[in-house]
Motif scaffolding. Sequence first.
Motif, PDB file in Angstrom:
ATOM      1  N   MET A   4       1.976  39.429  24.768  1.00  0.00           N
ATOM      2  CA  MET A   4       0.673  40.043  25.032  1.00  0.00           C
ATOM      3  C   MET A   4      -0.130  39.213  26.023  1.00  0.00           C
ATOM      4  SD  MET A   4      -0.602  41.602  21.421  1.00  0.00           S
ATOM      5  CE  MET A   4       0.411  40.847  20.170  1.00  0.00           C
ATOM      6  N   ARG A   5      -0.081  37.898  25.856  1.00  0.00           N
ATOM      7  CA  ARG A   5      -0.817  37.012  26.756  1.00  0.00           C
ATOM      8  C   ARG A   5      -0.250  37.083  28.175  1.00  0.00           C
ATOM      9  NH1 ARG A   5      -1.510  33.236  23.303  1.00  0.00           N
ATOM     10  NH2 ARG A   5       0.574  32.361  23.505  1.00  0.00           N
ATOM     11  N   MET A   6       1.082  37.081  28.311  1.00  0.00           N
ATOM     12  CA  MET A   6       1.669  37.075  29.653  1.00  0.00           C
ATOM     13  C   MET A   6       1.410  38.380  30.398  1.00  0.00           C
ATOM     14  SD  MET A   6       5.791  37.198  29.059  1.00  0.00           S
ATOM     15  CE  MET A   6       6.615  38.488  29.938  1.00  0.00           C
ATOM     16  N   LEU A   7       1.204  39.485  29.660  1.00  0.00           N
ATOM     17  CA  LEU A   7       0.928  40.763  30.313  1.00  0.00           C
ATOM     18  C   LEU A   7      -0.556  41.105  30.322  1.00  0.00           C
ATOM     19  CD1 LEU A   7       3.983  42.811  29.028  1.00  0.00           C
ATOM     20  CD2 LEU A   7       3.636  41.817  31.301  1.00  0.00           C
ATOM     21  N   SER A   8      -1.390  40.156  29.904  1.00  0.00           N
ATOM     22  CA  SER A   8      -2.838  40.361  29.960  1.00  0.00           C
ATOM     23  C   SER A   8      -3.303  40.156  31.401  1.00  0.00           C
ATOM     24  CB  SER A   8      -3.549  39.387  29.031  1.00  0.00           C
ATOM     25  OG  SER A   8      -3.472  38.072  29.544  1.00  0.00           O
ATOM     26  N   PRO A   9      -4.504  40.607  31.748  1.00  0.00           N
ATOM     27  CA  PRO A   9      -4.983  40.445  33.126  1.00  0.00           C
ATOM     28  C   PRO A   9      -4.946  39.004  33.634  1.00  0.00           C
ATOM     29  CG  PRO A   9      -6.395  41.966  31.952  1.00  0.00           C
ATOM     30  CD  PRO A   9      -5.443  41.387  30.934  1.00  0.00           C
ATOM     31  N   GLY A  10      -5.218  38.032  32.779  1.00  0.00           N
ATOM     32  CA  GLY A  10      -5.195  36.633  33.200  1.00  0.00           C
ATOM     33  C   GLY A  10      -3.868  35.938  32.956  1.00  0.00           C
ATOM     34  N   GLY A  11      -2.896  36.675  32.429  1.00  0.00           N
ATOM     35  CA  GLY A  11      -1.605  36.087  32.098  1.00  0.00           C
ATOM     36  C   GLY A  11      -0.815  35.677  33.331  1.00  0.00           C
ATOM     37  N   ASN A  12       0.009  34.660  33.144  1.00  0.00           N
ATOM     38  CA  ASN A  12       0.841  34.157  34.235  1.00  0.00           C
ATOM     39  C   ASN A  12       2.276  34.043  33.719  1.00  0.00           C
ATOM     40  OD1 ASN A  12       1.639  33.082  36.645  1.00  0.00           O
ATOM     41  ND2 ASN A  12       0.842  31.042  36.243  1.00  0.00           N
ATOM     42  N   PRO A  13       2.987  35.188  33.676  1.00  0.00           N
ATOM     43  CA  PRO A  13       4.313  35.173  33.067  1.00  0.00           C
ATOM     44  C   PRO A  13       5.334  34.396  33.893  1.00  0.00           C
ATOM     45  CG  PRO A  13       3.874  37.301  34.066  1.00  0.00           C
ATOM     46  CD  PRO A  13       2.609  36.501  34.166  1.00  0.00           C
ATOM     47  N   ARG A  14       6.212  33.696  33.168  1.00  0.00           N
ATOM     48  CA  ARG A  14       7.344  33.053  33.831  1.00  0.00           C
ATOM     49  C   ARG A  14       8.331  34.140  34.224  1.00  0.00           C
ATOM     50  NH1 ARG A  14       9.217  28.986  29.393  1.00  0.00           N
ATOM     51  NH2 ARG A  14      11.097  30.123  29.918  1.00  0.00           N
ATOM     52  N   ALA A  15       9.002  33.927  35.338  1.00  0.00           N
ATOM     53  CA  ALA A  15       9.934  34.929  35.852  1.00  0.00           C
ATOM     54  C   ALA A  15      11.028  35.248  34.839  1.00  0.00           C
ATOM     55  CB  ALA A  15      10.541  34.466  37.172  1.00  0.00           C
TER      56      ALA A  15
END
Length: 114
Positions: free
Chosen positions: A70-81
């Motif tokens: 949820m955090r990685m897909l939130s507006p401020g999230g920064n998902p790892r590749a």
Amino acid sequence: MALTRDFKETIRARVAQDPKFRKELLREGIESMLTGDIATAKTILRDYINATVGFTKLAEATHIPSKSLMRMLSPGGNPRADNLFDVVSFLQQREGVRFHLKAGPIQSNGDRAV
């Protein structure tokens, strides 16, 4: 701008009723990611996940905690590749589709390549 509950419910209902729309929503999310529009990609993927598998089942399948997803897909999230591609791989498998890239010329749309 936050989406309203009515809009989210409309998406959920359309995804449940229209398999073609559901596949196109997933395709649009992946395409946005590949063209560098990460904010749009995260929004679309989050809507797709909420309307289909849900974050709890996605977490079980990808071995990534649901709160992290949820955090990685939130507006401020920064998902790892690697996490993002694990999610996309699972979603494609679950949907029964595999999207392929097709090379084409870059089209200019003002200042932004499309």
